[in-house]
Design a protein around this motif. Sequence first.
Motif, PDB file in Angstrom:
ATOM      1  N   VAL A 122       0.854  -1.179   0.000  1.00  0.00           N
ATOM      2  CA  VAL A 122       0.000   0.000   0.000  1.00  0.00           C
ATOM      3  C   VAL A 122       0.894   1.234   0.000  1.00  0.00           C
ATOM      4  O   VAL A 122       1.757   1.396   0.866  1.00  0.00           O
ATOM      5  CB  VAL A 122      -0.949   0.017   1.210  1.00  0.00           C
ATOM      6  N   GLY A 123       0.705   2.086  -0.989  1.00  0.00           N
ATOM      7  CA  GLY A 123       1.499   3.298  -1.097  1.00  0.00           C
ATOM      8  C   GLY A 123       0.630   4.513  -1.315  1.00  0.00           C
ATOM      9  O   GLY A 123      -0.596   4.422  -1.443  1.00  0.00           O
ATOM     10  N   VAL A 124       1.276   5.670  -1.366  1.00  0.00           N
ATOM     11  CA  VAL A 124       0.583   6.933  -1.596  1.00  0.00           C
ATOM     12  C   VAL A 124       0.666   7.270  -3.079  1.00  0.00           C
ATOM     13  O   VAL A 124       1.768   7.318  -3.636  1.00  0.00           O
ATOM     14  CB  VAL A 124       1.203   8.065  -0.762  1.00  0.00           C
ATOM     15  N   PRO A 125      -0.449   7.465  -3.761  1.00  0.00           N
ATOM     16  CA  PRO A 125      -0.403   7.769  -5.201  1.00  0.00           C
ATOM     17  C   PRO A 125       0.206   9.139  -5.469  1.00  0.00           C
ATOM     18  O   PRO A 125       0.262  10.007  -4.592  1.00  0.00           O
ATOM     19  CB  PRO A 125      -1.877   7.706  -5.615  1.00  0.00           C
ATOM     20  N   ARG A 126       0.627   9.334  -6.701  1.00  0.00           N
ATOM     21  CA  ARG A 126       1.210  10.610  -7.097  1.00  0.00           C
ATOM     22  C   ARG A 126       0.130  11.689  -7.181  1.00  0.00           C
ATOM     23  O   ARG A 126      -1.021  11.395  -7.528  1.00  0.00           O
ATOM     24  CB  ARG A 126       1.912  10.463  -8.441  1.00  0.00           C
ATOM     25  N   PRO A 127       0.508  12.923  -6.891  1.00  0.00           N
ATOM     26  CA  PRO A 127      -0.504  14.000  -6.942  1.00  0.00           C
ATOM     27  C   PRO A 127      -1.132  14.158  -8.325  1.00  0.00           C
ATOM     28  O   PRO A 127      -2.311  14.530  -8.433  1.00  0.00           O
ATOM     29  CB  PRO A 127       0.294  15.244  -6.551  1.00  0.00           C
ATOM     30  N   ALA A 128      -0.367  13.882  -9.397  1.00  0.00           N
ATOM     31  CA  ALA A 128      -0.907  14.038 -10.743  1.00  0.00           C
ATOM     32  C   ALA A 128      -1.956  12.987 -11.067  1.00  0.00           C
ATOM     33  O   ALA A 128      -2.796  13.201 -11.946  1.00  0.00           O
ATOM     34  CB  ALA A 128       0.224  13.983 -11.764  1.00  0.00           C
ATOM     35  N   SER A 129      -1.886  11.834 -10.399  1.00  0.00           N
ATOM     36  CA  SER A 129      -2.864  10.755 -10.621  1.00  0.00           C
ATOM     37  C   SER A 129      -3.274  10.194  -9.262  1.00  0.00           C
ATOM     38  O   SER A 129      -2.779   9.141  -8.842  1.00  0.00           O
ATOM     39  CB  SER A 129      -2.267   9.665 -11.504  1.00  0.00           C
ATOM     40  N   PRO A 130      -4.136  10.874  -8.557  1.00  0.00           N
ATOM     41  CA  PRO A 130      -4.465  10.485  -7.167  1.00  0.00           C
ATOM     42  C   PRO A 130      -5.200   9.161  -7.042  1.00  0.00           C
ATOM     43  O   PRO A 130      -5.262   8.608  -5.941  1.00  0.00           O
ATOM     44  CB  PRO A 130      -5.332  11.649  -6.683  1.00  0.00           C
ATOM     45  N   ASP A 131      -5.752   8.658  -8.137  1.00  0.00           N
ATOM     46  CA  ASP A 131      -6.509   7.402  -8.061  1.00  0.00           C
ATOM     47  C   ASP A 131      -5.745   6.211  -8.628  1.00  0.00           C
ATOM     48  O   ASP A 131      -6.272   5.093  -8.626  1.00  0.00           O
ATOM     49  CB  ASP A 131      -7.834   7.537  -8.827  1.00  0.00           C
ATOM     50  N   ASP A 132      -4.545   6.422  -9.118  1.00  0.00           N
ATOM     51  CA  ASP A 132      -3.794   5.360  -9.792  1.00  0.00           C
ATOM     52  C   ASP A 132      -2.820   4.681  -8.845  1.00  0.00           C
ATOM     53  O   ASP A 132      -2.188   5.334  -7.997  1.00  0.00           O
ATOM     54  CB  ASP A 132      -3.011   5.911 -10.985  1.00  0.00           C
ATOM     55  N   GLY A 133      -2.708   3.373  -9.016  1.00  0.00           N
ATOM     56  CA  GLY A 133      -1.682   2.618  -8.314  1.00  0.00           C
ATOM     57  C   GLY A 133      -0.427   2.517  -9.164  1.00  0.00           C
ATOM     58  O   GLY A 133      -0.198   3.327 -10.073  1.00  0.00           O
TER      59      GLY A 133
END
Length: 361
Positions: A122-133
């Motif tokens: 489980v990680g934190v998504p990138r700000p540019a794609s907040p819903d992407d793994g």
Amino acid sequence: PDQPWPNATLPVGTHSYVAYSLVGLATLKGVCNATLYYYRRRFTAVSPEYNTMEESIETLRALDPKGVLRSFISKNTRPSGRQHAAARTTTIVPSVVPRNTYGSSLVKLGETQVLAAVTLLVGVPRPASPDDGDIVVTLTVGPVCGRAYNISGRIIEGAGGGAPENAGSGPAASRADPSSIESHIQRVVRTSGVVDLAGLGIVSGKAAWRLNVGCVVLNDAGNLFDAGLLGCMSALVNTRLPRTQVDDKAGQSDAMVRVVAGEDADNCGSGGVKLKLNIDCMPIPLTIGMFDDKLLVDPDDEEEDILDGTLTVVVNLADGIVSMDKRGRTIMTPEQLAACVHMARGRGKELRDIIGGDGAF
């Protein structure tokens, strides 16, 4: 006990025991020698020409491997008995490691074997794609899978295929360094669009799944890229994402994600949902070797060491071209390039059912 060893005497009855023991050992040794001599003469006498032929072929392969391959190619065959356009038998076994992984498979491409397994973080998504793994692919090789590799997983200079820094120039340039194969597989998986990264999100902007696809090479008998990519794809098809509970308190930037275990403790993916895949975008590879202007599909390790170069064509199940990678200095004609693409598309249709394109597994 006070007397020195040369003058020591044995107790009564010991002489007979030692004599009988020596006679028994001598008799046993004679029987073993006679048995070995009998079977050696028997199996050698059955087909001495066969033994001589095998030794002659191995000697020729060691002295002039290109000449041996050239003699087979002139008869429209190969040392393995395959035709020029024939690939080795492909076998995919899913769910081979269910206890500690969320998806796994074992791929056998001839004698080449790759074990692929999917683990989750489980990680934190990138700000540019907040819903992407995210998805990461690793490839592990070592001396166990082939004599050409050292303990660090790099190709040993002079042990087939040459040094890694010389890969891509001149003959024997077809055996790629494992690190370049790993990068190529990961690039194909990410750019193909087969994995819906938006489907890996857990909490928008706070938590998302990261898929770690680990490919362990059990035996490298040639064409490692094709086996690795097929193993990666079949493991993803077999992957199930577990159910989760999210403790998302107001005012906190992070969310606590807990995995809900399934009913089957020996299967991590039990009770989960299948990973969302775009089946039409699933990449299928085909590597073709080039030798004396001839195209050899799915080269094995003996052929890889002496090829002039290779072309790897990756197509999807919709017959689209995902990527093309060429190694070596050989110049290909447009007709040869078109033939390689045609064979790659045929390979994709052949593996559609095996890898799970029509709901297999």
